[in-house]
Design a protein around this motif. Structure first.
Motif, PDB file in Angstrom:
ATOM      1  N   PHE A   1       2.037   5.498  -2.186  1.00 42.08           N
ATOM      2  CA  PHE A   1       0.769   5.387  -2.906  1.00 42.08           C
ATOM      3  C   PHE A   1      -0.403   5.614  -1.952  1.00 42.08           C
ATOM      4  O   PHE A   1      -1.334   6.343  -2.252  1.00 42.08           O
ATOM      5  N   TRP A   2      -0.322   4.928  -0.803  1.00 40.21           N
ATOM      6  CA  TRP A   2      -1.343   5.115   0.226  1.00 40.21           C
ATOM      7  C   TRP A   2      -0.798   6.059   1.258  1.00 40.21           C
ATOM      8  O   TRP A   2       0.253   5.758   1.806  1.00 40.21           O
ATOM      9  N   PRO A   3      -1.361   7.182   1.525  1.00 39.31           N
ATOM     10  CA  PRO A   3      -2.619   7.671   0.949  1.00 39.31           C
ATOM     11  C   PRO A   3      -2.417   8.798  -0.077  1.00 39.31           C
ATOM     12  O   PRO A   3      -3.406   9.313  -0.570  1.00 39.31           O
TER      13      PRO A   3
ATOM     14  N   ALA B   1       0.839  -1.205   0.000  1.00 39.91           N
ATOM     15  CA  ALA B   1       0.000   0.000   0.000  1.00 39.91           C
ATOM     16  C   ALA B   1       0.872   1.253   0.000  1.00 39.91           C
ATOM     17  O   ALA B   1       0.519   2.261  -0.597  1.00 39.91           O
ATOM     18  N   LYS B   2       2.003   1.167   0.672  1.00 39.36           N
ATOM     19  CA  LYS B   2       2.829   2.375   0.825  1.00 39.36           C
ATOM     20  C   LYS B   2       3.947   2.443  -0.205  1.00 39.36           C
ATOM     21  O   LYS B   2       4.857   3.268  -0.074  1.00 39.36           O
ATOM     22  N   HIS B   3       3.895   1.587  -1.232  1.00 35.77           N
ATOM     23  CA  HIS B   3       4.988   1.599  -2.221  1.00 35.77           C
ATOM     24  C   HIS B   3       5.084   2.990  -2.841  1.00 35.77           C
ATOM     25  O   HIS B   3       4.060   3.656  -3.065  1.00 35.77           O
ATOM     26  N   PRO B   4       6.315   3.445  -3.076  1.00 39.99           N
ATOM     27  CA  PRO B   4       6.462   4.807  -3.569  1.00 39.99           C
ATOM     28  C   PRO B   4       6.025   4.945  -5.023  1.00 39.99           C
ATOM     29  O   PRO B   4       6.245   4.051  -5.838  1.00 39.99           O
ATOM     30  N   VAL B   5       5.356   6.042  -5.311  1.00 41.25           N
ATOM     31  CA  VAL B   5       4.987   6.354  -6.693  1.00 41.25           C
ATOM     32  C   VAL B   5       5.558   7.731  -7.021  1.00 41.25           C
ATOM     33  O   VAL B   5       5.813   8.529  -6.128  1.00 41.25           O
ATOM     34  N   PRO B   6       5.763   8.016  -8.321  1.00 42.07           N
ATOM     35  CA  PRO B   6       6.320   9.325  -8.678  1.00 42.07           C
ATOM     36  C   PRO B   6       5.383  10.440  -8.219  1.00 42.07           C
ATOM     37  O   PRO B   6       4.167  10.292  -8.241  1.00 42.07           O
ATOM     38  N   HIS B   7       5.973  11.537  -7.793  1.00 43.24           N
ATOM     39  CA  HIS B   7       5.194  12.696  -7.380  1.00 43.24           C
ATOM     40  C   HIS B   7       4.704  13.387  -8.654  1.00 43.24           C
ATOM     41  O   HIS B   7       5.467  14.032  -9.358  1.00 43.24           O
ATOM     42  N   ALA B   8       3.415  13.202  -8.965  1.00 46.83           N
ATOM     43  CA  ALA B   8       2.939  13.615 -10.289  1.00 46.83           C
ATOM     44  C   ALA B   8       2.559  15.092 -10.359  1.00 46.83           C
ATOM     45  O   ALA B   8       2.334  15.626 -11.440  1.00 46.83           O
ATOM     46  N   ARG B   9       2.444  15.732  -9.202  1.00 47.80           N
ATOM     47  CA  ARG B   9       2.103  17.167  -9.171  1.00 47.80           C
ATOM     48  C   ARG B   9       0.840  17.480  -9.982  1.00 47.80           C
ATOM     49  O   ARG B   9      -0.209  16.911  -9.735  1.00 47.80           O
ATOM     50  N   LYS B  10       0.981  18.359 -10.972  1.00 47.01           N
ATOM     51  CA  LYS B  10      -0.205  18.820 -11.710  1.00 47.01           C
ATOM     52  C   LYS B  10      -0.888  17.695 -12.488  1.00 47.01           C
ATOM     53  O   LYS B  10      -2.065  17.784 -12.810  1.00 47.01           O
TER      54      LYS B  10
END
Lengths: 478, 174
Positions: free
Chosen positions: A245-247, A25-34
């Motif tokens: 990813f979460w949250p 659940a907490k796997h890192p995802v790219p900070h997608a911003r806009k």
């Protein structure tokens, strides 16, 4: 509370759930911003799929998958308050799935997210796209009203165009020589067991790949994918500026998912489920089968293409689409991802959206279909209640002219509008056309009496914007 | 101790052979099981029910006027007990003389939609893509590639009978 906690810690100890669920659940995802809101389409498709499973199971608990009784059981379901709502949710949910999976595919395509290392993500997605369309088709059919039955016949006829095995394929789809007892059961098994099983398989694979390869970062001009360095670069990106990813990302999925499902439910309650047509009796010939909106564009396309190309389009069209979608990530696995560096990507998406919208609208209008229920022209349009013009108007309706030609808003639109035919053509030209026919007009040679013809010509000649030009006798009198 | 180690190293090669054999055996057994289950399932699914063609009475001889074309309904050759109304079939029947009839399939040869007979226009029209046929079933206009299919008709004593036939499928001529 302490008791519940101790139950949980016992459960976690013997199953190890938290040791994989929490990192997942907490796997890192790219900070997608806009761009963060562009990531909600896939999850929304998944949420609606779950809604489809739940409502599908509810429907299956009362639906009778028997060719002779399915229609009655659906009439029963539709007659109950909640049954009607569930049917509505399932039907609007089907539309939502088709729209969302389409948008999701467009997003992934425009962003070049199918490139290394996510090619298999794209390929499993392509499989899911075709499976969802398969669900949409078989689902419409399970409504098993008149349109459902004729959909099977039309599908069989299309399959029949396949070289060599066409006849066998058509019989296979019908489950015999005619539509009958075995036909519906086959589509029920497809819709409820076979295709969903394949969807579960590909969906599981698809989600596994999302976790394994990570969600793609928003593309940037001048940052091409190089398979040699991408993984290291991506992992570094996550370390630098990844968010759990979460949250951080999941809340958007929840907001959008709620919006989509809320819309589906509201539509189901306010608009209601698609109405059942006439019973599935193939001997009722008063039928004008039309596909649901998601296949309407294809129906229209088959109507407007040149006739010689029909079989090629029916057979090779879907095949070619599949081949192109499969080849895409294999021939273009690297390079620029940004759509601004792939302008043709915008062009292709615009073309597909235009095609579906344009031909979908055309399919709704169906100008090629004769309007067999067009009423006889009223006296106000004809402009006479007796005499050859009035008789000609009757011939215009009786001979079927009106089903394809419009006059003052009445009639079909396959052929030219004849409201002002008298302005455009002389009676001699009209006579020639009536006798000779055309590609899309039958010849009436031998099918119209001289009296009928002269009445018809008098009627058509009276269709003018301007009053009739003065004859030489009239002119002389003045 | 030494003997054990020696034996282990001696058998490293035979272990590998043994394991290769065992993994192949396992896969082969699995395939056999899969085939045993798959063959009847696939055979059942792909097998088409062979049904005899039978004559169905669609009315009395006197029910039909010479020159008129009417829609008749009849049961298909071998209706399954649960088929209900789906086992019904239709044809356009025309009496052309005191003893002779023509029966046209209702299925358009384009994509199978039910064509309608327009008695005053003397034409069959298809509501789907606008195929039109002349009274004799020949294509008048629109997309149909072939004339309307005809069903065999006969008169037995005073009953008019149609041979219940498969849905005509337009296949490609190769």
């Amino acid at each position: 509370m302490r008791f519940l906690k101790s139950i949980w810690s016992w459960f976690d100890d013997v199953t190890g759930v938290s040791s994989w669920l929490i990192p997942l659940a907490k796997h890192p995802v790219p900070h997608a911003r806009k761009s963060a809101w562009f990531y909600v389409l896939g999850s929304a498709t998944l949420f609606v799929f779950i809604v489809q499973i739940v409502t599908g199971i509810a429907l299956a608990s009362a639906y009778v998958p028997s060719a002779g009784q399915a229609y009655q059981s659906l009439t029963f379901i539709s007659g109950t308050h909640f049954g009607s709502i569930i049917r509505g949710i399932h039907a609007f949910g089907a539309s939502a799935m088709v729209i969302l999976i389409g948008l999701h595919a467009i997003r992934v395509y425009l962003w070049g997210s199918y490139k290394y290392p996510r090619q298999m993500g794209w390929l499993t997605g392509v499989a899911l796209l075709f499976l969802v369309l398969g669900m949409a088709f078989t689902g419409q059919l399970l409504r098993w009203d008149q349109t459902g039955v004729w959909s099977v016949v039309i599908a069989a006829e299309q399959a029949g165009r396949t070289p060599f095995i066409g006849h066998w394929l058509a019989r296979f789809i019908l489950a015999g020589d005619t539509v009958g007892g075995a036909t519906l059961s086959r589509f029920f098994a497809l819709h409820v067991f076979f295709i969903p099983a394949l969807i579960f398989f590909f969906l599981g694979f698809h989600l596994y790949l999302v976790i394994r390869n990570g969600i793609s970062e928003p593309p940037q001009v001048g940052r091409p994918v190089d398979p040699k360095t991408y993984r290291a670069w991506y992992s570094d990106l996550l370390h630098r500026e990844g968010v759990p990813f979460w949250p951080d990302a999941a809340w958007r999925d929840a907001v959008f998912g709620l919006l989509v499902i809320g819309t589906v439910v509201v539509l189901a309650i306010t608009v209601g489920p698609p109405a059942l047509g006439r019973p599935p009796d193939p001997s009722i010939i008063q039928a004008s089968p039309r596909p649901e909106w998601y296949f309407l564009w294809y129906y229209a396309l088959l109507s407007v293409i040149p006739r010689w190309s029909e079989t090629y389009v029916i057979i090779l069209g879907p095949l070619l689409l599949a081949v192109v979608l499969v080849l895409l990530p294999l021939v273009a696995p690297k390079g620029e991802r940004s759509p601004f560096k792939r302008p043709w990507a915008f062009g292709i998406v615009a073309f597909i959206v235009w095609m579906i919208a344009y031909f979908g609208t055309l399919g709704r209008l169906a100008p090629w279909s004769p309007r067999l229920n067009a009423p006889p022209l009223p006296a106000s349009v004809v402009g006479a209640t007796s005499g050859s013009v009035a008789d000609g108007a009757k011939v215009f309706h009786d001979k079927g002219c009106e089903f394809c030609h419009k006059i003052s808003g009445y009639g079909g639109i396959r052929g030219p509008d004849l409201t002002y035919a008298g302005d455009r053509m002389t009676p001699a030209q009209m006579e020639t056309r009536i006798y000779s026919g055309a590609t899309n007009m039958p010849s009436y040679n031998g099918n119209i009496t001289p009296q009928q013809l002269s009445d018809l010509l008098a009627f058509l000649a009276s269709r003018r914007r301007r009053p009739a030009p003065p004859t030489s006798a009239n002119a002389a009198a003045k | 101790m030494t003997t054990d180690i020696e034996r282990a190293s001696e058998c490293a090669a035979c272990d590998e052979t043994r394991r290769r054999f065992l993994s192949r055996l396992t896969m082969m057994l699995g395939s056999i099981v899969a085939a045993i289950v798959a063959i009847p399932c696939v055979g059942f699914l792909l097998g088409l029910r062979k049904v005899p063609r039978v004559w169905r009475t669609v009315g009395k001889l006197n029910d039909f006027q010479v020159g008129s074309t009417v829609n008749v309904a009849f049961l298909d050759s071998s209706p399954l007990p649960w088929a209900g109304v789906t086992a019904r079939n239709a044809a356009w029947l025309r009496r052309i003389s005191t003893t002779d009839f023509i029966a046209f399939s209702v299925n358009c040869t384009h994509l199978g939609c039910p064509v309608r007979w327009l008695p005053t226009a003397n034409l069959f029209m298809c509501p789907c893509h606008g195929g039109v046929y002349y009274a004799n079933g020949d294509v008048a206009s629109g997309p149909p590639p072939r004339p309307l299919r005809r069903y065999p008709v006969r008169v037995q004593t005073d009953e008019v009978q149609i041979l219940a036939s498969p849905v005509p499928i337009t296949t490609e001529k190769i």
